[in-house]
Every structure is written in C-alpha cells, then in structure tokens.
Motif scaffolding. Sequence first.
Motif, mmCIF file in Angstrom:
data_model
loop_
_atom_site.group_PDB
_atom_site.id
_atom_site.type_symbol
_atom_site.label_atom_id
_atom_site.label_comp_id
_atom_site.label_asym_id
_atom_site.label_seq_id
_atom_site.Cartn_x
_atom_site.Cartn_y
_atom_site.Cartn_z
ATOM 1 N N LEU A 487 0.809 -1.466 -0.102
ATOM 2 C CA LEU A 487 0.157 0.084 0.091
ATOM 3 C C LEU A 487 0.802 1.180 -0.071
ATOM 4 C CD1 LEU A 487 -2.759 1.390 0.374
ATOM 5 C CD2 LEU A 487 -2.666 0.897 2.534
ATOM 6 N N PHE A 488 1.841 1.372 0.655
ATOM 7 C CA PHE A 488 2.798 2.438 0.935
ATOM 8 C C PHE A 488 3.687 2.958 0.099
ATOM 9 C CE2 PHE A 488 1.426 1.860 5.910
ATOM 10 C CZ PHE A 488 0.283 2.588 5.524
ATOM 11 N N ASN A 489 4.090 1.551 -0.607
ATOM 12 C CA ASN A 489 5.445 1.894 -1.484
ATOM 13 C C ASN A 489 4.868 1.542 -2.982
ATOM 14 O OD1 ASN A 489 7.528 2.464 0.308
ATOM 15 N ND2 ASN A 489 8.081 0.385 0.584
ATOM 16 N N ASN A 490 3.537 1.477 -3.342
ATOM 17 C CA ASN A 490 3.312 1.220 -4.789
ATOM 18 C C ASN A 490 3.547 2.395 -5.461
ATOM 19 O OD1 ASN A 490 1.567 -0.175 -6.823
ATOM 20 N ND2 ASN A 490 0.225 1.657 -6.588
ATOM 21 N N ARG A 491 4.071 2.181 -6.588
ATOM 22 C CA ARG A 491 4.082 3.313 -7.835
ATOM 23 C C ARG A 491 3.239 3.278 -8.992
ATOM 24 N NH1 ARG A 491 10.622 3.763 -8.532
ATOM 25 N NH2 ARG A 491 10.126 1.687 -9.094
ATOM 26 N N ASP A 492 2.996 4.275 -9.536
ATOM 27 C CA ASP A 492 2.276 4.505 -10.536
ATOM 28 C C ASP A 492 3.050 3.639 -11.832
ATOM 29 O OD1 ASP A 492 1.697 6.235 -13.596
ATOM 30 O OD2 ASP A 492 0.012 5.840 -12.098
ATOM 31 N N ARG A 493 2.311 2.982 -12.573
ATOM 32 C CA ARG A 493 2.920 2.162 -13.579
ATOM 33 C C ARG A 493 3.517 2.916 -14.839
ATOM 34 N NH1 ARG A 493 0.852 -3.262 -14.290
ATOM 35 N NH2 ARG A 493 1.442 -3.103 -16.508
ATOM 36 N N ASP A 494 3.255 4.162 -15.229
ATOM 37 C CA ASP A 494 3.594 5.264 -15.964
ATOM 38 C C ASP A 494 4.521 6.033 -15.563
ATOM 39 O OD1 ASP A 494 1.764 3.886 -18.020
ATOM 40 O OD2 ASP A 494 0.030 5.036 -17.539
ATOM 41 N N SER A 495 4.160 6.924 -14.649
ATOM 42 C CA SER A 495 4.953 7.928 -14.086
ATOM 43 C C SER A 495 6.225 7.662 -13.236
ATOM 44 C CB SER A 495 4.121 9.264 -13.601
ATOM 45 O OG SER A 495 3.487 8.737 -12.354
ATOM 46 N N CYS A 496 5.820 6.204 -12.505
ATOM 47 C CA CYS A 496 6.588 5.856 -11.218
ATOM 48 C C CYS A 496 6.275 6.699 -10.090
ATOM 49 C CB CYS A 496 8.289 5.664 -11.773
ATOM 50 S SG CYS A 496 8.452 4.458 -13.076
ATOM 51 N N ALA A 497 5.549 7.472 -9.912
ATOM 52 C CA ALA A 497 5.590 8.353 -8.759
ATOM 53 C C ALA A 497 4.730 7.494 -7.736
ATOM 54 C CB ALA A 497 4.582 9.379 -9.034
ATOM 55 N N PHE A 498 5.017 7.616 -6.466
ATOM 56 C CA PHE A 498 4.584 6.845 -5.346
ATOM 57 C C PHE A 498 3.003 7.428 -5.462
ATOM 58 C CE2 PHE A 498 8.831 6.717 -4.103
ATOM 59 C CZ PHE A 498 9.020 5.092 -3.905
ATOM 60 N N THR A 499 1.989 6.330 -5.195
ATOM 61 C CA THR A 499 0.561 6.624 -5.178
ATOM 62 C C THR A 499 -0.016 6.725 -3.949
ATOM 63 O OG1 THR A 499 0.096 4.345 -5.282
ATOM 64 C CG2 THR A 499 0.511 5.347 -7.344
ATOM 65 N N SER A 500 0.620 6.443 -2.744
ATOM 66 C CA SER A 500 0.083 6.349 -1.477
ATOM 67 C C SER A 500 -0.054 7.822 -0.899
ATOM 68 C CB SER A 500 0.813 5.627 -0.480
ATOM 69 O OG SER A 500 0.360 5.539 0.837
ATOM 70 N N THR A 501 -1.298 8.024 -0.155
ATOM 71 C CA THR A 501 -1.477 9.301 0.375
ATOM 72 C C THR A 501 -1.255 9.296 2.060
ATOM 73 O OG1 THR A 501 -3.841 8.787 0.454
ATOM 74 C CG2 THR A 501 -2.937 10.300 -1.347
ATOM 75 N N HIS A 502 -0.569 8.150 2.444
ATOM 76 C CA HIS A 502 -0.624 7.887 3.917
ATOM 77 C C HIS A 502 0.221 8.989 4.727
ATOM 78 C CE1 HIS A 502 3.564 6.510 4.670
ATOM 79 N NE2 HIS A 502 3.557 6.237 3.207
ATOM 80 N N TYR A 503 0.116 9.070 5.914
ATOM 81 C CA TYR A 503 0.821 10.212 6.759
ATOM 82 C C TYR A 503 1.457 9.393 7.863
ATOM 83 C CZ TYR A 503 2.089 13.964 9.765
ATOM 84 O OH TYR A 503 2.565 14.835 10.573
ATOM 85 N N LYS A 504 2.763 9.175 7.837
ATOM 86 C CA LYS A 504 3.309 8.380 8.795
ATOM 87 C C LYS A 504 2.749 6.745 9.018
ATOM 88 C CE LYS A 504 4.927 12.417 11.557
ATOM 89 N NZ LYS A 504 4.872 12.998 12.948
ATOM 90 N N GLU A 505 2.646 6.383 7.916
ATOM 91 C CA GLU A 505 2.037 4.877 8.008
ATOM 92 C C GLU A 505 0.677 4.816 8.480
ATOM 93 O OE1 GLU A 505 4.823 2.153 9.526
ATOM 94 O OE2 GLU A 505 6.365 3.014 8.960
ATOM 95 N N SER A 506 -0.167 5.635 8.038
ATOM 96 C CA SER A 506 -1.672 5.620 8.421
ATOM 97 C C SER A 506 -2.503 6.285 7.262
ATOM 98 C CB SER A 506 -1.957 6.598 9.675
ATOM 99 O OG SER A 506 -3.286 6.705 10.185
ATOM 100 N N VAL A 507 -3.488 5.617 6.945
ATOM 101 C CA VAL A 507 -4.530 5.922 6.018
ATOM 102 C C VAL A 507 -5.948 5.966 6.762
ATOM 103 C CG1 VAL A 507 -3.282 5.649 3.833
ATOM 104 C CG2 VAL A 507 -4.629 3.588 5.037
ATOM 105 N N ALA A 508 -5.988 6.111 7.990
ATOM 106 C CA ALA A 508 -7.053 6.199 8.874
ATOM 107 C C ALA A 508 -7.445 7.306 9.041
ATOM 108 C CB ALA A 508 -6.931 5.345 10.108
ATOM 109 N N ARG A 509 -8.792 7.839 8.833
ATOM 110 C CA ARG A 509 -9.426 8.804 9.402
ATOM 111 C C ARG A 509 -9.559 8.886 10.825
ATOM 112 N NH1 ARG A 509 -15.760 11.176 7.731
ATOM 113 N NH2 ARG A 509 -14.911 13.439 8.035
ATOM 114 N N PRO A 510 -9.119 10.074 11.388
ATOM 115 C CA PRO A 510 -9.265 10.371 12.862
ATOM 116 C C PRO A 510 -10.925 10.002 13.212
ATOM 117 C CG PRO A 510 -8.062 12.251 11.898
ATOM 118 C CD PRO A 510 -8.651 11.333 10.805
ATOM 119 N N VAL A 511 -11.002 9.653 14.736
ATOM 120 C CA VAL A 511 -12.274 9.238 14.996
ATOM 121 C C VAL A 511 -12.945 10.738 15.286
ATOM 122 C CG1 VAL A 511 -11.669 7.210 16.052
ATOM 123 C CG2 VAL A 511 -11.413 9.165 17.487
ATOM 124 N N SER A 512 -14.295 10.673 15.211
ATOM 125 C CA SER A 512 -15.140 11.862 15.414
ATOM 126 C C SER A 512 -15.708 11.756 16.815
ATOM 127 C CB SER A 512 -16.086 12.067 14.391
ATOM 128 O OG SER A 512 -17.106 11.129 14.436
#
Length: 576
Positions: A487-512
């Motif tokens: 999830l965190f190290n995946n790269r785009d097939r064409d541009s080779c840019a990293f695709t993950s939008t994680h922040y410090k190994e987290s893609v969890a929305r903060p609790v409300s």
Amino acid sequence: MIALLQELGKLTRRGKVLWLTTFVFSIALLLFGVFNLVPQEKNANAIHVDVELNADESADVGIVLPDEDFSTYFPTNSPTLSPSIEETTHHYTDTYHPTASATKSVEPTQQPVASPLSFHPSMQTDFPSREPSQMPSQSATTFSPTISPTMSPSAFPIAHPTHVPTSSSPTTTPTWSSIPSTTNMPTQAPLFPTHAEPNQSIPSFFNYNISEGSRYGPHRWSNVTILNSTNYWNEFGFVENECSKGAQSPIDVCTQPVRHCEEYHEFRAKRGDFKISSDVVEKQILPNKLRALMMRRVGDEPDPPHVDFSGVGYANLDLLNIDIKIPAEHLICGERYDGEMQYYFFHPVKQSLIAVSWLFEAKPGNLVNKHMQLMIDEFQKVYEGNEEACEANMTTIQNQSDTSAGNGNATSTSTRALGSSRNRRMKKEREPIWDPFHSDIQRTIHFWGYRGSLTEPPCSPDSVLWRIMDVPVLISQDQLLQMKNILFNNRDRDSCAFTSTHYKESVARPVSKSIRYYKCTRSDYVSDDERDLCGDLGCQLPYGKDLDHYFEPVVYVTGPPSESPTPLPSIIPTAD
C-alpha cells in the motif's frame, strides 16, 4: 692493638691460627654487609617513589585498589560489554553481582567499549591481580596512560564513600556522560516515508496528513471537489461533499452502549463461487486502501458472496467490495488495531450501505493467516506488475535520453523483495473458492453497531450502517508488513510516482465525536447451530458439542439490558 698482640703472643700456635681465622671471617662478613646495604637502600627509595607515582596515577584514572569494593565504581547498569568478553561476563555476573538486574543477558554492540580494567603496559604495578571471579560484572571505559577520562556520577546509590578521588584536571577524552548512547543515536529513515504533498493545487486530491500546515488533510476534506469520474461511491448516489456535516465515522466504541441491539439472529453469509485470483475479483491498490472489487450480479450469475442481515428488512445483499485500511479506523475503548478490513453491501430500499468491519491484530508470535494470505498474494502480484512496468518505462526513457540505465531502481528492488516471497504460495494447485467468512476471518457473530458515514470524501453522513465485529482477525507481523509495503510503496505504472497518500504509515481517518451505538451479545441471539442444538435461548455453555469454537469478545459491555430474554437454559449438551 699492642696489648692485643702481646696477648696473642702468649697463645699456642694452634690458638693463634684459630684466632686469625675468626678475625678474617668477621672482617669479610662486615665488608659483605656494607656492600649490600647501599643497593637495598636505593631499591627501597625507588619502590617508595614508584608507589607514590602509581598511587597518583590511579587517582587520576580511577584504578580500583585491591581493597576497594568494585560495586562502588562499576554499577550494574554500566554500558554494554564488548563482544570479546561476552562469555566471561555472564560468569562474572553470577559470581560477583547476584542481583536481578545483573542477571539479564548483555547483548554485544558494535560500539567500541572497554573490557573490565583495560590497562596499558606502562601502568602495571606490583599489586596482585584479581581472579576472574572477583572482577566486576560490568565494564569501565578504556583508560589511556596519559589522558584519562573522568567518571560520570552513578545512577545508583553506592554502599560507601569512594576513596579514589576524581581528577580535576581538564581532559580531552570524552566522559561516559558525553558518549552518545544508542537511544540518542540518529534514528533510521522510516521504512515507509510520508510522500510530499503536490505543489500544484489539485481540487480532488486529499490525504491523511493531520498536521496543521497540511492543505489536503482530514481537516481540509470539506474543500475536496468530488468528481464523478473518480468517485467510486457515485454508483450508490453519494455525490456531494458532506465531510463537515452530520454524524461522521469512524468512532470509538467501548463498554457502555446507549442503544439496544437491533438484530435477532446472526447474519447468515454465503460464500458464493468467486475465486480470489479470478477476473471476477478486481484487485486495486488505491492511494488510501487495498480494494477487492466484486463483479456485480446480473441475474443469477455470477454468484458473489452475499449475506442475510437481520433487522434491515432485506435478505441476501451481495458483497460489493472489500477495503483494507492500515491501521484500523475504528477504536475499541481507545485502542487502535493494526488494520481494518471493511465489507460493503448496499441496501436498495434503505438506500444505505452496510459495512462489516473486521479488525486486524498482528501480535508477535502470531502465525500466518493462510486464508488471508490468499488475498494478500493477489495484491502482491498487482504491486509487482506495477513495479515491472515502472522500471521498464524508466529504462526506455533513460535509453532515449542516452543516460545510464538503472538509477533509482535500488529502492524499488528492495521494497519489492520485502513481501514478494515471504508468504507466497510456492505451488498453485487447484485453488479453492475464497470465503470472506472463513473461520480464519470470522471468529464471532456479535458486534457493535451504529449509523455513521463513509470514512473518506464525500463522507455522506447517515449513509452507512456499521458493524464492528468484537473478535479481531489474527495475522502475522510479516503479513502486516507485506500489506504496508504494497500500500505505502506502490508506484504508478507510467510515471513511477508513489501513489500512497498515507501520513506516517496511516490511512485512517481520525475518530469523530461519539455517536450513539449499540452492542449485540449472546443475550440477544446465539448462533444458528447452537439454536438448532439447544433451542432459541442457546445452550448453557457458549457453544455445544461439535460447534465452532467460542472466542471471548475484546471487551464485555455494561450497557442497558437487552430486550431479548437473558436467562440461560439449564440445557447442557451431552457427550452422545
């Protein structure tokens, strides 16, 4: 002298010889004593001076004299011993410092440290050496013959005052307190670094950066533009950004629900006939999740997994997609689990989604979850395919620009190897149908429930009926690491840019803020198998003979009494 000669003349010849012999022998002894007295005095003076000099040197370098207590100068929490004395260290620890703290094994380090009492040849004295069993269990710093370090104060109280003064002269050798410890050494770069936000403004972009300066973090999601072309939830009518409205998910559930359970039987699942490796299940590595997208049913086929939920007024809802988030988004009594797998269904009458949430727990010592590994392997294939396409494109571009090929490929090679062969199936024989409700995943029929929202834009409050299962799914730490890498190290097939939008190994929305939730327990319903065996109220034991193992919930609730009958019958399954 004359009188002596007169008396000598009166003696006989034999007496004269005896007297002269005695006299000569006495003179010889006298001379021998005189000649030996001078060197002894010189040696005594030299020894006296040497002892004084050595005593001064021992005071400067902190050498412990034979009658001192080593525990005064070498506390049991001193720096780690060098590998060269590791074996003898354990012996010294047992014989000299029989304390609980000293019996712990000492691991060797790569930092050069001194062995106990490392002397320079010029510093040796005539003092008797100590036997190994008398030496301290911990090391001191290596002493130099000319520039000696000062000892930093011990963190532990000493038994008696020290007799060896500390040198007050300036020194250029670092003291213990100035030598950096391993805890103060620079930390290694994170295995999954947070990727920089785009410089240009992208209205539809969002990430999980919770810092105040972020332009795209959760506190800014209300500004995200929802595009129909990229909004998966558009299929279900959720098209407007409502991230700042209504009751938002996720939340923290715990032991005091304020509503009654709305179910009257366990949800009844059918696995369907999908194979996880087939084309009817599309595996996607998205910026904030791993998604397994099920092909929609047209008539009777294909037959995706489906569930009969009680309390919703509709039977057999098809599983639409499985999303894996790292770490978990929902909390249980303040605890965040290692991951969360969310099953989504759509209720056509209520126009609401139903989400079943399974929490991942990856404790040390957990075995590989073989059924989960079937799915992880499929995401690994997608990840490796993206890496190969990226590397091929990079090579082509570099060759076209006449630059050296291979720059920048080292990271992708190492990260790809992180999970490519750790738990992969070595031989793929006849693949079984992948069951989302396999016993390696579903270990409970009870859950917390509430009505909330999507956990990403467009958010859509009151659109999701959440069910957070109360027994986690066990996975190994290697499996968690493999999913993080995908999830965190995946790269785009064409541009080779990293695709993950994680922040410090987290893609969890903060609790409300808390939403009113309920909790279904055994007092509300038992499993269908238990009901068939012992009746509607179930067996006295949690499960009867030959039924699934009963796993205790994460926590027990103390909320309002259930509307269902609570007394348990006195029916105990027999051994027959």
